[in-house]
Design a protein around this motif. Structure first.
Motif: not given
Length: 168
Positions: A13, A15, A59-60, A62-63, A78, A80-81, A115, A119
C-alpha cells in the motif's frame, strides 16, 4: 496465487508521500494503454502534472497499491471507499508490459478484494472500456461477471464480483 512467480511479487500500500511512484506508473499506464482508461495522458501532463494534484489523487482514494516483481515496480491498482450499496470500485488497474503473465495482475486484484472484505463491502465492481476484451477475460477469471453497459462519452462494460458468495 499459485505458480512459480508467487515469491517474486510483493504488493504494498502506498500513501501520499509515494506520489512520485504513483505518478510514474500512472503516466506509463496512460501512455502504454490509452484504450484501457477513461483518463487521457494529456489530462495529467503539462499544467495537470503537479505535485499537489498527484498527492491529492493518492489521498482522495483510500486504497492505492503497487506491485513489485523482482524488486521493480510492475503494476498498480486502487480501491474506492464502499459506496452506499456496499460496492468498492476497483480502479486504475495496470501492469507494466514486462511483467504481464507473471501473476502481477492476479496479486493486485486479490489485494483489492481482500481490502474490500476488510471494509465489509458486499461486492467489488469495475468498468472495462469497450473493446478491451483481454481485460474483460482477465476479470472473468477472477469471478467478475458482466452486469450492464454504460454508454456515455465512453462505452464501458460494468463487471461485479459478489463477495457475499465467496467462501472466505
Amino acid at each position: 496465487m499459485t505458480g512459480p512467480f508467487k515469491e517474486e511479487i510483493k504488493v504494498r500500500r502506498i500513501g501520499r508521500d509515494d506520489w512520485p511512484l504513483w505518478r510514474s506508473l500512472r503516466l506509463q499506464a496512460l501512455e502504454e494503454a490509452p484504450y484501457a482508461f477513461s483518463s487521457r495522458l494529456a489530462d495529467w501532463q503539462d499544467h495537470g502534472d503537479t505535485e499537489v494534484r498527484w498527492r491529492e489523487r493518492v489521498s482522495d482514494v483510500p486504497l492505492n497499491i503497487v506491485a513489485e516483481w523482482r524488486e521493480t515496480a510492475a503494476g498498480m491498482a486502487s480501491g474506492t471507499a464502499p459506496n452506499p450499496d456496499g460496492s468498492v470500485e476497483l480502479i486504475s488497474m495496470w501492469v507494466v508490459p514486462f511483467a504481464r503473465g507473471r501473476g502481477v495482475g492476479d496479486a493486485l486484484v486479490s489485494a483489492v478484494i481482500e481490502w474490500a472484505r476488510e471494509q465489509q463491502a458486499s461486492r467489488v465492481a469495475l468498468g472495462v472500456l469497450e473493446g478491451n476484451e483481454r481485460a474483460a477475460a482477465f476479470y472473468r477469471r477472477h469471478g467478475f461477471i458482466p452486469v450492464d453497459a454504460n454508454v456515455g462519452a465512453v462505452a464501458e462494460h460494468r463487471m461485479v464480483r459478489d463477495l457475499s458468495e465467496d467462501s472466505h
